[in-house]
Design a protein around this motif. Structure first.
Motif, PDB file in Angstrom:
ATOM      1  N   TYR A   1       1.307  -3.131   1.464  1.00 40.76           N
ATOM      2  CA  TYR A   1       2.208  -4.268   1.298  1.00 40.76           C
ATOM      3  C   TYR A   1       1.742  -5.171   0.161  1.00 40.76           C
ATOM      4  O   TYR A   1       2.548  -5.624  -0.657  1.00 40.76           O
ATOM      5  CB  TYR A   1       2.332  -5.058   2.603  1.00 40.76           C
ATOM      6  CG  TYR A   1       3.209  -6.277   2.457  1.00 40.76           C
ATOM      7  CD1 TYR A   1       4.585  -6.144   2.306  1.00 40.76           C
ATOM      8  CD2 TYR A   1       2.667  -7.550   2.443  1.00 40.76           C
ATOM      9  CE1 TYR A   1       5.399  -7.252   2.142  1.00 40.76           C
ATOM     10  CE2 TYR A   1       3.462  -8.661   2.294  1.00 40.76           C
ATOM     11  CZ  TYR A   1       4.824  -8.511   2.136  1.00 40.76           C
ATOM     12  OH  TYR A   1       5.620  -9.624   1.973  1.00 40.76           O
ATOM     13  N   GLU A   2       0.439  -5.435   0.092  1.00 38.74           N
ATOM     14  CA  GLU A   2      -0.084  -6.301  -0.962  1.00 38.74           C
ATOM     15  C   GLU A   2       0.210  -5.738  -2.351  1.00 38.74           C
ATOM     16  O   GLU A   2       0.471  -6.491  -3.278  1.00 38.74           O
ATOM     17  CB  GLU A   2      -1.584  -6.503  -0.788  1.00 38.74           C
ATOM     18  CG  GLU A   2      -1.926  -7.410   0.366  1.00 38.74           C
ATOM     19  CD  GLU A   2      -3.418  -7.545   0.586  1.00 38.74           C
ATOM     20  OE1 GLU A   2      -4.214  -7.227  -0.332  1.00 38.74           O
ATOM     21  OE2 GLU A   2      -3.802  -7.980   1.682  1.00 38.74           O
TER      22      GLU A   2
ATOM     23  N   ARG B   1       8.219   0.906  -0.793  1.00 38.18           N
ATOM     24  CA  ARG B   1       7.059   1.588  -0.209  1.00 38.18           C
ATOM     25  C   ARG B   1       6.319   2.332  -1.318  1.00 38.18           C
ATOM     26  O   ARG B   1       6.888   2.638  -2.360  1.00 38.18           O
ATOM     27  CB  ARG B   1       7.502   2.608   0.852  1.00 38.18           C
ATOM     28  CG  ARG B   1       8.044   2.032   2.120  1.00 38.18           C
ATOM     29  CD  ARG B   1       7.049   1.203   2.924  1.00 38.18           C
ATOM     30  NE  ARG B   1       5.848   1.942   3.311  1.00 38.18           N
ATOM     31  CZ  ARG B   1       5.683   2.547   4.487  1.00 38.18           C
ATOM     32  NH1 ARG B   1       6.628   2.492   5.395  1.00 38.18           N
ATOM     33  NH2 ARG B   1       4.550   3.185   4.744  1.00 38.18           N
ATOM     34  N   LEU B   2       5.057   2.611  -1.049  1.00 45.06           N
ATOM     35  CA  LEU B   2       4.291   3.489  -1.931  1.00 45.06           C
ATOM     36  C   LEU B   2       4.458   4.896  -1.391  1.00 45.06           C
ATOM     37  O   LEU B   2       4.128   5.163  -0.233  1.00 45.06           O
ATOM     38  CB  LEU B   2       2.822   3.085  -1.967  1.00 45.06           C
ATOM     39  CG  LEU B   2       2.529   1.707  -2.540  1.00 45.06           C
ATOM     40  CD1 LEU B   2       1.024   1.460  -2.564  1.00 45.06           C
ATOM     41  CD2 LEU B   2       3.125   1.531  -3.928  1.00 45.06           C
ATOM     42  N   SER B   3       4.950   5.786  -2.226  1.00 47.63           N
ATOM     43  CA  SER B   3       5.231   7.142  -1.744  1.00 47.63           C
ATOM     44  C   SER B   3       3.959   7.908  -1.390  1.00 47.63           C
ATOM     45  O   SER B   3       4.014   8.881  -0.642  1.00 47.63           O
ATOM     46  CB  SER B   3       6.065   7.909  -2.767  1.00 47.63           C
ATOM     47  OG  SER B   3       5.409   7.994  -4.018  1.00 47.63           O
ATOM     48  N   CYS B   4       2.813   7.439  -1.858  1.00 46.00           N
ATOM     49  CA  CYS B   4       1.547   8.103  -1.500  1.00 46.00           C
ATOM     50  C   CYS B   4       1.163   7.833  -0.049  1.00 46.00           C
ATOM     51  O   CYS B   4       0.304   8.526   0.503  1.00 46.00           O
ATOM     52  CB  CYS B   4       0.415   7.670  -2.428  1.00 46.00           C
ATOM     53  SG  CYS B   4      -0.114   5.945  -2.257  1.00 46.00           S
ATOM     54  N   GLN B   5       1.793   6.861   0.572  1.00 46.56           N
ATOM     55  CA  GLN B   5       1.441   6.478   1.935  1.00 46.56           C
ATOM     56  C   GLN B   5       2.398   7.043   2.977  1.00 46.56           C
ATOM     57  O   GLN B   5       2.298   6.731   4.156  1.00 46.56           O
ATOM     58  CB  GLN B   5       1.387   4.954   2.046  1.00 46.56           C
ATOM     59  CG  GLN B   5       0.328   4.332   1.154  1.00 46.56           C
ATOM     60  CD  GLN B   5      -1.052   4.878   1.456  1.00 46.56           C
ATOM     61  OE1 GLN B   5      -1.579   4.685   2.546  1.00 46.56           O
ATOM     62  NE2 GLN B   5      -1.638   5.581   0.490  1.00 46.56           N
TER      63      GLN B   5
ATOM     64  N   CYS C   1      -3.813   4.555  -2.731  1.00 47.95           N
ATOM     65  CA  CYS C   1      -3.258   3.239  -2.388  1.00 47.95           C
ATOM     66  C   CYS C   1      -4.006   2.127  -3.121  1.00 47.95           C
ATOM     67  O   CYS C   1      -4.394   1.117  -2.528  1.00 47.95           O
ATOM     68  CB  CYS C   1      -3.294   3.014  -0.865  1.00 47.95           C
ATOM     69  SG  CYS C   1      -2.269   1.619  -0.314  1.00 47.95           S
ATOM     70  N   SER C   2      -4.216   2.346  -4.424  1.00 51.63           N
ATOM     71  CA  SER C   2      -4.899   1.313  -5.200  1.00 51.63           C
ATOM     72  C   SER C   2      -4.126   0.916  -6.461  1.00 51.63           C
ATOM     73  O   SER C   2      -4.634   0.175  -7.288  1.00 51.63           O
ATOM     74  CB  SER C   2      -6.318   1.752  -5.561  1.00 51.63           C
ATOM     75  OG  SER C   2      -6.308   2.908  -6.353  1.00 51.63           O
TER      76      SER C   2
ATOM     77  N   CYS D   1       3.561   4.667  -7.771  1.00 52.40           N
ATOM     78  CA  CYS D   1       4.395   5.623  -7.021  1.00 52.40           C
ATOM     79  C   CYS D   1       5.399   4.858  -6.150  1.00 52.40           C
ATOM     80  O   CYS D   1       5.872   5.368  -5.141  1.00 52.40           O
ATOM     81  CB  CYS D   1       3.532   6.559  -6.183  1.00 52.40           C
ATOM     82  SG  CYS D   1       2.637   5.762  -4.829  1.00 52.40           S
ATOM     83  N   HIS D   2       5.731   3.654  -6.580  1.00 51.39           N
ATOM     84  CA  HIS D   2       6.645   2.760  -5.869  1.00 51.39           C
ATOM     85  C   HIS D   2       8.037   3.378  -5.777  1.00 51.39           C
ATOM     86  O   HIS D   2       8.604   3.815  -6.771  1.00 51.39           O
ATOM     87  CB  HIS D   2       6.686   1.440  -6.646  1.00 51.39           C
ATOM     88  CG  HIS D   2       7.545   0.383  -6.060  1.00 51.39           C
ATOM     89  ND1 HIS D   2       7.807  -0.777  -6.747  1.00 51.39           N
ATOM     90  CD2 HIS D   2       8.195   0.264  -4.886  1.00 51.39           C
ATOM     91  CE1 HIS D   2       8.579  -1.557  -6.020  1.00 51.39           C
ATOM     92  NE2 HIS D   2       8.836  -0.935  -4.886  1.00 51.39           N
ATOM     93  N   VAL D   3       8.554   3.440  -4.556  1.00 54.22           N
ATOM     94  CA  VAL D   3       9.910   3.932  -4.320  1.00 54.22           C
ATOM     95  C   VAL D   3      10.647   2.976  -3.398  1.00 54.22           C
ATOM     96  O   VAL D   3      10.034   2.150  -2.709  1.00 54.22           O
ATOM     97  CB  VAL D   3       9.930   5.349  -3.689  1.00 54.22           C
ATOM     98  CG1 VAL D   3       9.329   6.380  -4.626  1.00 54.22           C
ATOM     99  CG2 VAL D   3       9.250   5.365  -2.336  1.00 54.22           C
TER     100      VAL D   3
END
Length: 105
Positions: free
Chosen positions: A69-70, A83-87, A44-45, A49-51
Motif C-alpha cells: 500500500y505504501e 495493486r502491485l502485480s508482484c504481490q 515489493c520494493s 508493476c503497478h496495475v
C-alpha cells in the motif's frame, strides 16, 4: 491454466495463459509480453508493476499488505483498485481476472 484479461498502457487487450504459482507480474511480463518493468523482480520494493485490478476481482485477490500500500499510494496514478502485480499469486481461483497496466510514473 487460468487466463488473465490484460489491457496494456496503449489500450491493447490480451488474453494471457497464466501459470499457477507465479505472480501476476511474471505472467504479464513473461507469458503476455506486456511492457511491465518489474525492476525489483517481485520483491515489493518498487512500483513498476503497478496495475489496476477490475473492481469485480478485488475481493478475490486478498488484502494488500502495508508495504504494498505504501508503494502504490504515493504514485501519481494511484486509484482505489491499485495493486502491485508482484504481490498477486496466480491460481485457478483467479481464472479470468481483469487488469490494466497503470501509466508509468
Amino acid at each position: 491454466m487460468p487466463k488473465i484479461n490484460a489491457t496494456d498502457r496503449d489500450g491493447t487487450e490480451k488474453v494471457i495463459e497464466a501459470e499457477n504459482g507465479l505472480s501476476l507480474m511474471v505472467n504479464l511480463r513473461d507469458n503476455g509480453g506486456l511492457d511491465i518493468a518489474s525492476i525489483c523482480g517481485g520483491m515489493c520494493s518498487c512500483a513498476t508493476c503497478h496495475v489496476y485490478v477490475d473492481p469485480d476481482w478485488m475481493d478475490k485477490i486478498g488484502a494488500q499488505e502495508p508495504d504494498e500500500y505504501e508503494l502504490v499510494e504515493f504514485s501519481e496514478h494511484y486509484k482505489e483498485n491499485s495493486r502491485l502485480s508482484c504481490q498477486i499469486e496466480m491460481s485457478d481461483d483467479l481464472d479470468g481476472i481483469k487488469v490494466t497496466l497503470a501509466p508509468e510514473d
